[in-house]
Design a protein around this motif. Sequence first.
Motif, mmCIF file in Angstrom:
data_model
loop_
_atom_site.group_PDB
_atom_site.id
_atom_site.type_symbol
_atom_site.label_atom_id
_atom_site.label_comp_id
_atom_site.label_asym_id
_atom_site.label_seq_id
_atom_site.Cartn_x
_atom_site.Cartn_y
_atom_site.Cartn_z
ATOM 1 N N GLY A 1 -37.185 32.320 -10.681
ATOM 2 C CA GLY A 1 -37.601 31.271 -10.043
ATOM 3 C C GLY A 1 -36.724 30.979 -8.528
ATOM 4 O O GLY A 1 -37.239 31.029 -7.652
ATOM 5 N N PRO A 2 -35.249 30.920 -8.669
ATOM 6 C CA PRO A 2 -34.564 30.621 -7.681
ATOM 7 C C PRO A 2 -34.580 31.876 -6.555
ATOM 8 O O PRO A 2 -34.621 31.598 -5.410
ATOM 9 N N THR A 3 -34.675 33.163 -7.267
ATOM 10 C CA THR A 3 -34.934 34.272 -6.070
ATOM 11 C C THR A 3 -36.334 34.254 -5.341
ATOM 12 O O THR A 3 -36.159 34.422 -4.319
ATOM 13 N N CYS B 1 -36.835 33.707 -1.293
ATOM 14 C CA CYS B 1 -37.793 34.316 -0.445
ATOM 15 C C CYS B 1 -38.685 33.596 0.196
ATOM 16 O O CYS B 1 -38.983 34.150 1.484
ATOM 17 N N VAL B 2 -39.217 32.819 -0.555
ATOM 18 C CA VAL B 2 -40.278 31.880 0.224
ATOM 19 C C VAL B 2 -39.554 31.013 1.582
ATOM 20 O O VAL B 2 -40.113 30.902 2.667
ATOM 21 N N ILE C 1 -34.094 26.021 -8.350
ATOM 22 C CA ILE C 1 -35.180 26.546 -7.568
ATOM 23 C C ILE C 1 -35.138 25.791 -6.434
ATOM 24 O O ILE C 1 -35.465 26.488 -5.061
ATOM 25 N N VAL C 2 -34.999 24.514 -6.047
ATOM 26 C CA VAL C 2 -35.057 23.646 -4.851
ATOM 27 C C VAL C 2 -33.940 24.340 -4.194
ATOM 28 O O VAL C 2 -34.058 24.307 -2.806
ATOM 29 N N HIS C 3 -32.944 24.358 -4.599
ATOM 30 C CA HIS C 3 -31.604 24.813 -3.780
ATOM 31 C C HIS C 3 -31.594 26.256 -3.402
ATOM 32 O O HIS C 3 -31.265 26.580 -2.413
ATOM 33 N N GLY C 4 -32.414 27.116 -4.137
ATOM 34 C CA GLY C 4 -32.798 28.357 -3.652
ATOM 35 C C GLY C 4 -33.640 28.288 -2.411
ATOM 36 O O GLY C 4 -33.113 29.103 -1.376
ATOM 37 N N LEU D 1 -32.996 26.495 5.326
ATOM 38 C CA LEU D 1 -32.250 25.520 6.140
ATOM 39 C C LEU D 1 -31.177 26.687 6.534
ATOM 40 O O LEU D 1 -30.793 26.580 8.240
ATOM 41 N N GLY D 2 -30.491 27.501 6.000
ATOM 42 C CA GLY D 2 -29.547 28.367 6.585
ATOM 43 C C GLY D 2 -30.222 29.292 7.592
ATOM 44 O O GLY D 2 -29.731 29.426 8.667
ATOM 45 N N CYS D 3 -31.381 30.045 7.501
ATOM 46 C CA CYS D 3 -32.077 30.655 8.185
ATOM 47 C C CYS D 3 -32.584 29.961 9.686
ATOM 48 O O CYS D 3 -32.128 30.287 10.681
ATOM 49 N N LEU D 4 -32.745 28.735 9.479
ATOM 50 C CA LEU D 4 -33.013 27.756 10.650
ATOM 51 C C LEU D 4 -32.128 27.498 11.633
ATOM 52 O O LEU D 4 -32.252 27.402 12.614
ATOM 53 N N MET D 5 -30.956 27.132 10.849
ATOM 54 C CA MET D 5 -29.740 26.834 11.547
ATOM 55 C C MET D 5 -29.353 27.929 12.463
ATOM 56 O O MET D 5 -28.832 27.574 13.682
ATOM 57 N N PHE D 6 -29.358 29.200 12.045
ATOM 58 C CA PHE D 6 -28.960 30.227 12.713
ATOM 59 C C PHE D 6 -30.178 30.866 13.502
ATOM 60 O O PHE D 6 -29.731 31.784 14.164
ATOM 61 N N SER D 7 -31.091 30.308 13.315
ATOM 62 C CA SER D 7 -32.292 31.156 14.384
ATOM 63 C C SER D 7 -32.003 31.027 15.883
ATOM 64 O O SER D 7 -32.576 31.852 16.481
ATOM 65 N N GLN D 8 -31.345 30.171 16.329
ATOM 66 C CA GLN D 8 -30.797 30.130 17.650
ATOM 67 C C GLN D 8 -29.967 31.293 17.887
ATOM 68 O O GLN D 8 -30.200 31.725 19.189
#
Length: 247
Positions: free
Chosen positions: A58-60, A64-65, A140-143, A149-156
């Motif tokens: 579930g968390p994995t 991915c989502v 699952i929520v934290h996954g 949010l990590g990806c969005l934070m570094f998207s710039q």
Amino acid sequence: MANQEILPASTTSPPLLNDPSVLSSWSHRLWVASGCTMVLISLAKSIVASAHSHTWIGPTLAGCVGYILADLFSGFYHWAIDNYGDASTPFFGPQIKGFQGDHKEPLVITKHIFANNLHDLARATTFIVLPVNILCNDPIVHGFVSVCLGCLMFSQQFHVWAHCPKSKLPWLVVALQDAGVLLSWTQHAAHHRPPYNKNYCIFSGVWNKFMDDNKVFEVLERFLSFEFGIRPRSWNEYPVSKRTKFY
């Protein structure tokens, strides 16, 4: 390089490296540190809870989502600040000004120091993830939250790398771009053709073809124009004759 033929011609010069607007302040660094801390705590909570319950699927899958949706979210956000509002817009004004300037002087983004480039997204990440860390222990929520949010934070930062030729990037970044994990220079170059209305997604770019082929943003623009009389900037502010250098 063959793909250079499709890029706009040069008209601008890069800013000075000692320009205060591109340097990182201690406030910038603290916000980036705060955002990273929140994401790491969320990721750790997901891992610990998964280990305790012996449930990893579930968390994995949630992670991915989160990775896939991060690119989609980056596209909607990029589209919105590219086309609506201006420098005086509350809270979003500086980012709107920066993204609009990115079209006129795409070299500028590559001169911003790391924390200067990420602090706005890191601050937003802090305020979003902090209550999740306090109130929730679901792996699952934290996954989902930690990856998305990590990806969005570094998207710039991934956006910055997409403005650089491969010869100026670390080999690992080039490998990730070539694998489609991160947005590539070639794909993002298509966004930098007037009227700047394609390839809005700036994390991995995986959603760009779907969004453009199905005219998702165009439909939204027409809806907003018809219902509220709000015209997107891409409709009338970027004549095809205006060209700037991508890098």
